[in-house]
Design an enzyme around this catalytic site. Structure first.
Site, PDB file in Angstrom:
ATOM      1  N   THR A 415     -23.106  -1.904 -21.993  1.00  0.00           N
ATOM      2  CA  THR A 415     -24.208  -1.262 -22.700  1.00  0.00           C
ATOM      3  C   THR A 415     -24.449   0.101 -22.062  1.00  0.00           C
ATOM      4  O   THR A 415     -23.946   0.390 -20.985  1.00  0.00           O
ATOM      5  CB  THR A 415     -25.504  -2.113 -22.636  1.00  0.00           C
ATOM      6  OG1 THR A 415     -25.253  -3.388 -23.218  1.00  0.00           O
ATOM      7  CG2 THR A 415     -26.670  -1.485 -23.383  1.00  0.00           C
ATOM      8  N   THR A 433     -25.128  -0.555 -27.519  1.00  0.00           N
ATOM      9  CA  THR A 433     -24.114  -1.391 -26.873  1.00  0.00           C
ATOM     10  C   THR A 433     -23.025  -1.813 -27.843  1.00  0.00           C
ATOM     11  O   THR A 433     -23.198  -1.731 -29.059  1.00  0.00           O
ATOM     12  CB  THR A 433     -24.788  -2.664 -26.303  1.00  0.00           C
ATOM     13  OG1 THR A 433     -23.837  -3.436 -25.583  1.00  0.00           O
ATOM     14  CG2 THR A 433     -25.373  -3.522 -27.416  1.00  0.00           C
ATOM     15  N   GLU A 435     -21.609  -4.704 -26.322  1.00  0.00           N
ATOM     16  CA  GLU A 435     -21.658  -5.949 -25.551  1.00  0.00           C
ATOM     17  C   GLU A 435     -20.707  -5.921 -24.365  1.00  0.00           C
ATOM     18  O   GLU A 435     -20.968  -5.226 -23.400  1.00  0.00           O
ATOM     19  CB  GLU A 435     -21.392  -7.174 -26.448  1.00  0.00           C
ATOM     20  CG  GLU A 435     -21.398  -8.511 -25.736  1.00  0.00           C
ATOM     21  CD  GLU A 435     -22.704  -8.857 -25.013  1.00  0.00           C
ATOM     22  OE1 GLU A 435     -22.726  -9.826 -24.267  1.00  0.00           O
ATOM     23  OE2 GLU A 435     -23.697  -8.129 -25.182  1.00  0.00           O
ATOM     24  N   ASP A 457     -23.821 -13.247 -27.515  1.00  0.00           N
ATOM     25  CA  ASP A 457     -25.184 -13.342 -26.989  1.00  0.00           C
ATOM     26  C   ASP A 457     -25.928 -14.550 -27.555  1.00  0.00           C
ATOM     27  O   ASP A 457     -26.999 -14.907 -27.052  1.00  0.00           O
ATOM     28  CB  ASP A 457     -25.966 -12.066 -27.293  1.00  0.00           C
ATOM     29  CG  ASP A 457     -25.672 -10.957 -26.300  1.00  0.00           C
ATOM     30  OD1 ASP A 457     -24.935 -11.207 -25.331  1.00  0.00           O
ATOM     31  OD2 ASP A 457     -26.167  -9.837 -26.494  1.00  0.00           O
ATOM     32  N   SER A 479     -31.394  -8.583 -24.221  1.00  0.00           N
ATOM     33  CA  SER A 479     -32.238  -8.188 -23.091  1.00  0.00           C
ATOM     34  C   SER A 479     -32.453  -6.682 -23.045  1.00  0.00           C
ATOM     35  O   SER A 479     -33.094  -6.186 -22.111  1.00  0.00           O
ATOM     36  CB  SER A 479     -31.597  -8.636 -21.772  1.00  0.00           C
ATOM     37  OG  SER A 479     -31.540 -10.035 -21.695  1.00  0.00           O
ATOM     38  N   GLY A 499     -26.944  -3.490 -18.476  1.00  0.00           N
ATOM     39  CA  GLY A 499     -26.891  -4.547 -17.476  1.00  0.00           C
ATOM     40  C   GLY A 499     -27.040  -5.951 -17.992  1.00  0.00           C
ATOM     41  O   GLY A 499     -27.346  -6.864 -17.223  1.00  0.00           O
ATOM     42  N   GLY A 500     -26.847  -6.183 -19.310  1.00  0.00           N
ATOM     43  CA  GLY A 500     -26.942  -7.548 -19.819  1.00  0.00           C
ATOM     44  C   GLY A 500     -28.304  -8.145 -19.533  1.00  0.00           C
ATOM     45  O   GLY A 500     -29.343  -7.491 -19.664  1.00  0.00           O
TER      46      GLY A 500
END
Length: 607
Positions: A415, A433, A435, A457, A479, A499-500
């Site tokens: 992202t 993003t 992913e 996700d 997130s 950063g997921g």
């Protein structure tokens, strides 16, 4: 005239965007943007992103009279060229905008959606009856591709608040794609990290692995196919992406992945159809908002969990005076608050079009007060902790629920984020993003961009009680946490990070560093990070463990170095922010080291 304390006229920043070709010639042979400056202060507008070419694209638009929205789209389009493994038109994201004329914060949910024909067992291998291995089988597949939302987001943002056309704002990125950019270590390393996946597709390996190897550091990498795609969008608008030949090619790539014959990867086919693309729509909705120590912190509402989870964490922490604590004590409270908020995220948050998400409850001060009752200032709770009771809360410390905690999700670390402020005080915070680093690994043949693997996700195994279960037309929980902070109705900060599932804690920790622990914005970004997401161990950067590990272990926390499947790098996040100072100047602040460092620029630098 738009109201804001930021009214300085644009300066005469000179940005050189030259022409070039793909070769190993030295960067100095042509005027390209290569220098990364993590902090810049000045007037006239500011941009912070991970890449100097992208930040320069946004600054060019601001310098020529464009506003923050125009510059944000220009920056995002350039990131699609120089950061193709993190973002691009094959993905989606969340766009947040503060309008200086109205004083309101608005958002666009441009998240990818599950195709209409997506089955509940989309992630089950029909040959075994078991879920696909997450890596590399599921992430490198058509089955993981959602309907992209980025192009629709750009157009909606420009229609709503922009002052320039899509054609105008795509020009800088088109030029970068045509003339090429200088390859840095991060680009080469990310290419090599994905070598096995990229080699599975001729269209991808031809673009990113010429002669079987990643481009060398210092080489000039150009993407003429993406330049042509941008020219198509500039000429015909989003309909060229969501209808016609390009839409058919996207659908074909997903449903019949263009894999090479000798690949060992299974590459399951996916479900995106031309109807899915034609029917895609962004969602406009109110942001979340919480009051934290006199600051109005605006976040992204579901389908993102960024606003609810960070808002709940802030409401919990608002019960404590972190500024009077020793650093380890404050960090203990931070860990415990996020564990509680992540428990509620897992239990209650999903796409509000499919799930009754209690957004108002999760972001209410009263609920935060109730959850703070579960925080022991002296001792870390055993993780995972149970979610809170959203039906019975009154701020009077109810008994804990016995609901089981939800396991950590598989949202990946890739992202990118950008923050922009213009001369009139308009503000954009935009996270986008594809992913996985490298997305699905599939480049649409002849078009120059990677498709996302965003459907990963969703929870891997379908559970009717899971708010993040996969369903046709649904947006997977995210997130991503673009954030805008106001004080007394005026903007003071735009911030966000990749950063997921660590995005939320990254943005939150940076805010705590800035507003509770006395750091300036650059120090707040550079400080070592750790992320507690309601798991048995806290994921932490090595420097954080060195600095705080012993003190936090005394509270009962177990710290483990970043580098697992959810945080594959030894670093967490890559914050990009713009702060509006009391004197009206702007400070653009980016990462000094993480992900190779970021690029902060202003139109007229202070002397």
């Amino acid at each position: 005239m738009q109201r804001s304390s930021v009214r300085a006229l644009a300066g005469a920043a000179i940005l050189c965007l030259g022409l070039g070709a793909f070769s190993a010639i030295p960067a100095s042979a042509e005027p390209r943007q290569t220098e990364k400056t993590p902090t810049a202060t000045g007037t006239g507008g500011a941009v912070s992103s991970v890449d100097p070419e992208a930040s320069a694209a946004g600054i060019e638009v601001l310098r020529k009279g464009g506003n923050a929205v125009d510059a944000a789209v220009a920056t995002a389009a350039a990131l699609g060229v120089t950061e193709p493994y993190s973002a691009g038109i094959g993905g989606g994201g969340y766009f947040m905008y503060y309008d200086a004329a109205t004083g309101k914060v608005n958002t666009i949910d441009g998240r990818e959606t599950a195709p209409a024909s997506t089955p509940h067992d989309a992630f089950i291998d029909p040959s075994t009856g078991e879920p696909y291995n997450f890596t590399p089988e599921l992430v490198t597949s058509g089955a993981a591709v959602g309907v992209p939302g980025t192009v629709a987001t750009w157009q909606r943002a420009l229609d709503n608040w922009g002052s320039q056309s899509l054609k105008q704002v795509l020009r800088p990125a088109t030029q970068v794609a045509s003339r090429g950019f200088v390859v840095d270590e991060t680009f080469r390393e990310q290419t090599l990290d994905n070598k096995e996946r990229f080699e599975a597709f001729a269209s991808t390996s031809d673009l990113f692995l010429p002669d079987g190897d990643a481009p060398q550091v210092g080489a000039i990498f150009k993407n003429p196919e993406l330049a042509d795609t941008y020219r198509l969008l500039a000429k015909e608008g989003p309909k060229a992406f969501y209808q016609g030949d390009l839409a058919a090619e996207i659908s074909q790539t997903v449903q019949a992945p263009p894999k090479v014959e000798d690949t060992k990867l299974p590459v399951p086919a996916g479900f995106v159809s031309t109807d899915d693309l034609a029917n895609y729509e962004v969602a406009e909705q109110k942001p979340t908002s919480v009051d934290y120590r006199g600051l109005d912190v605006f976040g992204m509402a579901p389908s993102s969990s960024g606003g609810t989870t960070m808002g709940e964490s802030l409401n919990i922490l608002g019960n404590y005076d972190l500024s009077s604590m020793e650093p380890a004590d404050a960090l203990h409270h931070y860990f415990e608050a996020t564990a509680l908020a992540y428990a509620d995220r897992g239990k209650y948050v999903g796409d509000p079009a499919f799930v009754d998400v209690p957004t108002k409850t999760l972001t209410s001060k009263l609920f935060g007060d109730d959850r703070a009752c579960a925080l022991n200032p002296e001792q870390a709770a055993t993780k995972p902790v149970a979610p809170g009771d959203i039906e019975n809360f009154d701020g009077q410390c109810p008994a804990a629920t016995t609901e089981p905690a939800v396991e950590q999700d598989t949202e990946n670390m890739s992202t990118t984020h950008l923050s922009v402020v213009d001369r009139w005080g308009n503000v954009v915070s935009y996270t986008l993003t594809i992913e996985q680093t490298g997305g699905s690994g599939m480049v649409v043949p002849g078009r120059g961009f990677l498709l996302n693997n965003e459907l990963t996700d969703f929870s891997t195994v379908y559970d009717p009680e899971d708010p993040n279960r996969i369903e046709p037309g649904k947006r997977p929980r995210s997130s991503m946490a673009p954030t805008i902070v106001l004080r007394d109705g005026e903007p003071v900060l735009a911030i966000g990070s990749p950063g997921g599932s660590t995005i939320i804690t990254t943005v939150l920790q940076t805010l705590l560093n800035r507003y509770d622990l006395g750091m300036d914005i650059s120090q707040a970004i550079a400080a070592p990070r750790a992320s507690q997401r309601n798991t048995a161990a806290v994921t932490a950067e090595p420097e954080f463990i060195t600095q705080y590990g012993s003190a936090l272990e005394a509270f009962g926390h177990k710290l483990t170095p970043a580098g697992d499947s959810f945080t594959p790098q030894a670093e967490i996040g890559a914050v990009e922010a713009v702060e509006i100072n009391a004197d009206g100047t702007l400070t653009a602040a980016a990462e000094p080291v993480r992900r190779g460092g970021g690029s902060a620029m202003v139109v007229a630098p202070a002397k």
